[in-house]
Design a protein around this motif. Structure first.
Motif, PDB file in Angstrom:
ATOM      1  N   THR A 101       0.836  -1.197   0.000  1.00 50.49           N
ATOM      2  CA  THR A 101       0.000   0.000   0.000  1.00 50.49           C
ATOM      3  C   THR A 101       0.874   1.251   0.000  1.00 50.49           C
ATOM      4  N   VAL A 102       0.654   2.129  -0.972  1.00 48.14           N
ATOM      5  CA  VAL A 102       1.429   3.371  -1.055  1.00 48.14           C
ATOM      6  C   VAL A 102       0.484   4.556  -1.210  1.00 48.14           C
ATOM      7  N   ASP A 103       1.000   5.746  -0.857  1.00 50.99           N
ATOM      8  CA  ASP A 103       0.210   6.955  -1.068  1.00 50.99           C
ATOM      9  C   ASP A 103       0.522   7.528  -2.442  1.00 50.99           C
ATOM     10  N   ASP A 104       0.066   8.729  -2.692  1.00 50.86           N
ATOM     11  CA  ASP A 104       0.191   9.333  -4.023  1.00 50.86           C
ATOM     12  C   ASP A 104       1.637   9.654  -4.381  1.00 50.86           C
ATOM     13  N   ARG A 105       2.522   9.651  -3.371  1.00 50.03           N
ATOM     14  CA  ARG A 105       3.946   9.908  -3.631  1.00 50.03           C
ATOM     15  C   ARG A 105       4.768   8.617  -3.520  1.00 50.03           C
ATOM     16  N   LEU A 106       4.074   7.478  -3.454  1.00 55.22           N
ATOM     17  CA  LEU A 106       4.685   6.147  -3.418  1.00 55.22           C
ATOM     18  C   LEU A 106       5.343   5.819  -2.084  1.00 55.22           C
ATOM     19  N   GLU A 107       4.977   6.549  -1.029  1.00 54.28           N
ATOM     20  CA  GLU A 107       5.458   6.240   0.310  1.00 54.28           C
ATOM     21  C   GLU A 107       4.578   5.163   0.933  1.00 54.28           C
ATOM     22  N   THR A 108       5.199   4.211   1.611  1.00 52.10           N
ATOM     23  CA  THR A 108       4.453   3.133   2.257  1.00 52.10           C
ATOM     24  C   THR A 108       3.937   3.595   3.614  1.00 52.10           C
ATOM     25  N   SER A 109       3.335   2.666   4.345  1.00 50.83           N
ATOM     26  CA  SER A 109       2.842   2.961   5.692  1.00 50.83           C
ATOM     27  C   SER A 109       3.975   3.179   6.684  1.00 50.83           C
ATOM     28  N   ALA A 110       5.202   2.770   6.319  1.00 57.49           N
ATOM     29  CA  ALA A 110       6.359   2.926   7.200  1.00 57.49           C
ATOM     30  C   ALA A 110       7.164   4.144   6.764  1.00 57.49           C
ATOM     31  N   PRO A 111       7.428   5.099   7.646  1.00 53.08           N
ATOM     32  CA  PRO A 111       8.210   6.283   7.281  1.00 53.08           C
ATOM     33  C   PRO A 111       9.586   5.892   6.736  1.00 53.08           C
ATOM     34  N   ALA A 139       6.624   1.739 -14.042  1.00 52.52           N
ATOM     35  CA  ALA A 139       7.685   1.516 -13.061  1.00 52.52           C
ATOM     36  C   ALA A 139       8.756   2.599 -13.175  1.00 52.52           C
ATOM     37  N   TYR A 140       9.120   2.926 -14.423  1.00 50.80           N
ATOM     38  CA  TYR A 140      10.130   3.969 -14.615  1.00 50.80           C
ATOM     39  C   TYR A 140       9.608   5.321 -14.130  1.00 50.80           C
ATOM     40  N   ASN A 141       8.323   5.583 -14.368  1.00 45.35           N
ATOM     41  CA  ASN A 141       7.745   6.823 -13.884  1.00 45.35           C
ATOM     42  C   ASN A 141       7.697   6.864 -12.365  1.00 45.35           C
ATOM     43  N   ASP A 142       7.512   5.701 -11.720  1.00 46.56           N
ATOM     44  CA  ASP A 142       7.617   5.657 -10.259  1.00 46.56           C
ATOM     45  C   ASP A 142       8.978   6.174  -9.809  1.00 46.56           C
ATOM     46  N   PHE A 143      10.040   5.705 -10.478  1.00 45.51           N
ATOM     47  CA  PHE A 143      11.382   6.211 -10.159  1.00 45.51           C
ATOM     48  C   PHE A 143      11.441   7.718 -10.345  1.00 45.51           C
ATOM     49  N   GLU A 144      10.893   8.210 -11.454  1.00 43.14           N
ATOM     50  CA  GLU A 144      10.944   9.652 -11.736  1.00 43.14           C
ATOM     51  C   GLU A 144      10.227  10.454 -10.656  1.00 43.14           C
ATOM     52  N   ILE A 145       9.075   9.947 -10.199  1.00 40.26           N
ATOM     53  CA  ILE A 145       8.313  10.642  -9.160  1.00 40.26           C
ATOM     54  C   ILE A 145       9.108  10.707  -7.861  1.00 40.26           C
ATOM     55  N   VAL A 146       9.641   9.575  -7.436  1.00 39.02           N
ATOM     56  CA  VAL A 146      10.388   9.529  -6.178  1.00 39.02           C
ATOM     57  C   VAL A 146      11.639  10.394  -6.257  1.00 39.02           C
ATOM     58  N   ALA A 147      12.382  10.299  -7.354  1.00 39.68           N
ATOM     59  CA  ALA A 147      13.607  11.083  -7.494  1.00 39.68           C
ATOM     60  C   ALA A 147      13.313  12.569  -7.532  1.00 39.68           C
ATOM     61  N   ALA A 148      12.275  12.967  -8.243  1.00 40.28           N
ATOM     62  CA  ALA A 148      11.925  14.388  -8.331  1.00 40.28           C
ATOM     63  C   ALA A 148      11.545  14.944  -6.961  1.00 40.28           C
ATOM     64  N   ASN A 149      10.800  14.156  -6.190  1.00 41.66           N
ATOM     65  CA  ASN A 149      10.360  14.631  -4.876  1.00 41.66           C
ATOM     66  C   ASN A 149      11.503  14.678  -3.869  1.00 41.66           C
ATOM     67  N   LEU A 150      12.381  13.673  -3.889  1.00 41.18           N
ATOM     68  CA  LEU A 150      13.463  13.601  -2.914  1.00 41.18           C
ATOM     69  C   LEU A 150      14.644  14.505  -3.259  1.00 41.18           C
ATOM     70  N   LEU A 151      14.959  14.601  -4.530  1.00 40.87           N
ATOM     71  CA  LEU A 151      16.204  15.266  -4.944  1.00 40.87           C
ATOM     72  C   LEU A 151      16.002  16.605  -5.622  1.00 40.87           C
ATOM     73  N   ASP A 152      14.823  16.843  -6.169  1.00 44.50           N
ATOM     74  CA  ASP A 152      14.615  18.070  -6.950  1.00 44.50           C
ATOM     75  C   ASP A 152      13.628  19.027  -6.313  1.00 44.50           C
ATOM     76  N   GLY A 153      13.125  18.697  -5.122  1.00 48.21           N
ATOM     77  CA  GLY A 153      12.203  19.586  -4.426  1.00 48.21           C
ATOM     78  C   GLY A 153      10.849  19.719  -5.089  1.00 48.21           C
TER      79      GLY A 153
END
Length: 457
Positions: free
Chosen positions: A290-300, A318-332
């Motif tokens: 289970t993930v939220d809209d930013r692909l974060e699980t129930s565990a921080p 799957a590749y877009n999942d990587f893009e979403i996570v990388a953009a949020n974590l590394l690109d603000g």
């Protein structure tokens, strides 16, 4: 215990790309893979299957030589060992490229082994414990083998087995009339096998509109593939070296006698042996994380990417999942899964390409709709290639003048659909694409004409 800035479990489509971005950011990364780098796409999915589809297409075109003004001696001889070797070469080349790429990352360590969580930020592998404040799960999925009568008494193939097959089945029975099953059904029919597709539902690819399902069935049956829909009583039994496949429980009904059976009824996530409960990661009833809209699980501090999160079952998602996570974590940025347009293709020949809503989904939305449909026989490029099967259609919102969905079943449709997809991504009105000037002669050039014909549905 060894510490890293990030741990990635699984080296499928999203994992190596994420490792690359984290490495560029100067973070130390452990990427753990228990089997083959590259995941499903490289090893048992897109790469080998589309290579096999290409071989089957070449054979099919050669058989149609008379249509193009040349002769090819019949029967065409198929060397399945060479066909399989060609697919294997593509697999090994792609896998090796991924492995070399990871090896060249200064702050990334590829660890071979099976990872299990021992706590919210602790992963055990090969008797060693690793820890990181950020952990990314990218473990993919595998074929489902459902509990059907007699299934444990007969040999059953999955997509993994099929891409390694180097002989021609006498009679291949495909259980499942959707994307994976239909691609293998057509390619093996073209290689020379007798093929039967068995589907529980009343029509093929049930998620599509009825006109799409019917047209796909017509295409496959025209090539000599037998299709049994509404098969409500599937079961198996040994018959010497063959397999008897029961599709009907009516008294006196005859089973199909197959030399090989491919099970293609869906996939399940590889999440059942990761120790997710130790990390507090919640899964749903089917095992998807289970993930939220930013692909974060129930565990921080833990994310899930790719097929294991149930938010997309394709390499491109799957590749877009990587893009979403990388953009949020590394690109603000604040990228979300809900911003993604659903698009995909079925790689029979001709291919089916889809984006957005089906007609049925659009009608259920309660909007005032516009609709248009044109046969591929009206596309000059299709006529010139001698490949006029199929159609293209568009459904749009009459009030907002936005395209809601489109389907192209026809030659080049998997490429032409992107003109529509890009307009939808850019949130542009119908007129923006209507007044584009596509290159002639292409499949895409008919799209503005289809839009010109939009009328109330």
């Amino acid at each position: 215990m060894r510490s890293f800035d990030a741990i990635i479990i699984g080296a499928g489509q999203a994992g190596p790309s994420l490792a690359g971005r984290l490495n560029q950011a100067g973070l130390s990364v452990a990427i753990i893979e228990r089997h083959l780098v590259g995941g499903t796409c490289v090893n048992t999915g897109c790469k080998p299957t589309k290579t096999l589809v290409a071989s089957a297409y070449a054979v099919h075109t050669a058989r149609r030589g008379q249509d193009y003004g040349f002769n090819v001696a019949e029967p065409i001889e198929i060397d399945m060992k060479k066909v399989a070797a060609r697919a294997d070469q593509v697999i090994r080349g792609s896998r090796s490229s991924n492995e070399s790429w990871l090896a060249g990352m200064a702050d990334v360590e590829l660890i071979r082994g099976h990872a299990r969580f021992e706590g919210p930020n602790i992963v055990a592998v090969n008797g060693e414990r690793l820890t990181a404040p950020r952990i990314f799960i990218n473990v993919g999925g595998r074929a489902v083998t459902p509990d059907m009568p007699g299934i444990d008494q007969v040999p059953i193939l999955t997509n993994t087995d099929m891409v390694a097959l180097d002989m021609l089945p006498r009679h291949l029975v495909v259980i499942g009339g959707s994307y994976i099953g239909l691609e293998f059904a057509q390619m093996y029919r073209r290689f020379g096998s007798e093929v039967t597709v068995v589907e529980r539902m009343d029509r093929l690819i049930g998620r599509e509109d009825a006109d799409v399902s019917e047209a796909v069935r017509d295409i496959l049956e025209a090539e000599g593939i037998s299709i049994r829909t509404g098969a409500d009583c599937i079961g198996f039994a040994r018959s010497g070296d063959d397999v008897e496949v029961r599709v009907d429980c009516a008294e006196g009904s005859q089973p199909i006698v197959a030399s090989h059976v491919l099970m293609a009824v869906g996939r399940r996530p590889n999440t059942d042996d990761l120790g997710l409960e130790a990390a507090g990661v919640v899964v749903d009833a089917r095992g998807y994380i289970t993930v939220d809209d930013r692909l974060e699980t129930s565990a921080p501090g833990i994310w899930a990417l790719g097929d294991c999160n149930g938010r997309g079952a394709f390499t491109h998602t799957a590749y877009n999942d990587f893009e979403i996570v990388a953009a949020n974590l590394l690109d603000g940025e604040d990228r979300r899964v809900s911003q993604r347009l659903p698009g995909y293709a079925l790689y029979i020949d001709p291919p089916l390409a889809r984006v957005g809503m089906t007609d049925a989904e659009a009608q259920k939305s309660g909007r005032r709709l516009l609709h248009s449909k044109r046969p591929m026989s009206r596309v000059g490029r299709a006529v010139e290639k001698g490949e006029t099967q199929g159609f293209m259609k568009v459904v749009a919102d009459a009030d907002t003048r936005r395209i809601l969905g489109a389907a192209i079943l026809g030659t080049g449709g998997d490429e032409a659909i992107h003109g529509v997809l890009n307009m939808m991504n850019a949130d542009q009105p119908i007129e923006a694409l209507r007044w584009s000037v596509p290159v002639h002669p292409t499949v895409s050039e008919l799209v503005p004409t289809v839009l010109l014909d939009l009328a109330p549905l």
